[in-house]
Structure formats: structure tokens, C-alpha cells
Design an enzyme around this catalytic site. Structure first.
Site, PDB file in Angstrom:
ATOM      1  N   UNK A 131     -26.923  23.379  26.136  1.00  0.00           N
ATOM      2  CA  UNK A 131     -28.112  23.962  26.747  1.00  0.00           C
ATOM      3  C   UNK A 131     -29.349  23.941  25.452  1.00  0.00           C
ATOM      4  N   GLY A 132     -30.302  23.889  25.865  1.00  0.00           N
ATOM      5  CA  GLY A 132     -31.692  24.087  24.889  1.00  0.00           C
ATOM      6  C   GLY A 132     -31.587  25.523  24.266  1.00  0.00           C
TER       7      GLY A 132
END
Length: 201
Positions: free
Chosen positions: A47-48
Site C-alpha cells: 500500500u502507499g
């Protein structure tokens, strides 16, 4: 009630559930964590916000673990396919890629599973029924319908990676936080919970 929640409907607390840790072995009964404050998050290693969120999960476990906090992470691939590693690959992904730099979680990390839909882990079905929406964003929904990979879709579904559930020492869910509410900002709520002392005698 959404069908996925039916299996968990009879439960009164998270102590009714168990899960297998990422390292393997026998399933861990959450009943073994009775009288602890629990912070439960669905996690993803691609995930970012993986770097921020995983490192922030280590902090409360380090600082508040001795006072009775237990942080639990549950990898899930539902949100944007951002946990597509196999169970045996996740720890190396965290150590060498994101967050990288030799990172090791100091909290309990469980096997990959589902948090929404018919195949949802019964713990998450229970948490979603107990707390249908994040307290900081009651309208939180999956932003892009094309990213919904589960069925049935329910209004109380976990909307993205790193949603958080704070559970009291009696095993009853107290508060749900959206992905935008950083783990570090939950610490005042955790401190307040732990300062009350055990209520599960």
C-alpha cells in the site's frame, strides 16, 4: 444484517475467535488476550501508506505493550490487490521492500485472509457488525467500485487497508477508525483505555 455477519452474530466479544499467526503453529485464541486492550488493523505490504502505517503500529506496541496493549495485524488482499504476497513472503517483503531497512513487526501478525464478503474472517464480520462505520468518517466507502473484489458488498465493509478497531479489555469493540486516521493519533484513546485498568475480572 449482512450475510457475512451471521456466523459471528452470536459472539459477545472478540474472545470467541481465533487466528493463526503468520509464523505458523496452532491458531491463537483471542481469549488468551483477555484483559488486554487490543488494536486490530487490516494490513497490506504494498500500500502507499505501508511504511508509515507499519512503523506506526510498532510504536504503540513498544511503548504501551508493557501496560497491557496488544497490536494485531491481519494481512488482506481486498484493497487494490496490495497484499498479493504469499504468507511465507510477507515478512521478507516487510523486511527488505516496504518498510524495508530490516524492518520487523513487533506486534502479532496473522495469516492472510479476507475482511469482507462471504469469506470474511469471522473476527472481522463481528467487528464490522459491532462498529458499522469508522468514528472519524461515517461515510467511508471504497472509492473505486472496480476495486471491489468480494461479494456480497455490505455498508459496513472495511473500505481500505489499515482500518483500525480498538477493543477494550473485556473484548468488546469500542471504536473504529478509517484508513486516514493514523495509528499514532489513536494513542490518546489507547492511553485513556489503559488508564482505566482491567474491567474483565
Amino acid at each position: 444484517m449482512c450475510a457475512a455477519g451471521l456466523a459471528a452474530a452470536a459472539a459477545q466479544s472478540v474472545y470467541a475467535f481465533s487466528a493463526r499467526q503468520l509464523a505458523g503453529g496452532e491458531p491463537v485464541s483471542l481469549g488468551s488476550l483477555r484483559c488486554k486492550g487490543l488494536l486490530i488493523e487490516n494490513v497490506a505490504s504494498l500500500u502507499g501508506t505501508t511504511v508509515r502505517d507499519y512503523t506506526q503500529m510498532n510504536e504503540p506496541q513498544r511503548r504501551l505493550g508493557p501496560r497491557g496493549l496488544v497490536v494485531l495485524g491481519f494481512p488482506c488482499n481486498h484493497s487494490g490487490h496490495q497484499e498479493n504476497a504469499k504468507n511465507e513472503e510477507i515478512l521478507n517483503s516487510l523486511k527488505y521492500v516496504r518498510p524495508g531497512g530490516g524492518f520487523e513487526p513487533n506486534f502479532m501478525l496473522f495469516e492472510k485472509g479476507e475482511v469482507n464478503g462471504a469469506g470474511a474472517h469471522t473476527l472481522f464480520a463481528f467487528l464490522r457488525e459491532a462498529l458499522p462505520a469508522p468514528s472519524d468518517d461515517a461515510t467511508a466507502l471504497m472509492i473505486d467500485p472496480k476495486l471491489i473484489t468480494w461479494s456480497p458488498v455490505c455498508r459496513n465493509d472495511v473500505a481500505w487497508n489499515f482500518e483500525k478497531f480498538l477493543v477494550g479489555p473485556d473484548g468488546v469493540p469500542l471504536r473504529r477508525y478509517s484508513r486516514r486516521f493514523q495509528t499514532i493519533d489513536i494513542e490518546p484513546d489507547i492511553e485513556a483505555l489503559l488508564s482505566q485498568g482491567p474491567s474483565c475480572a
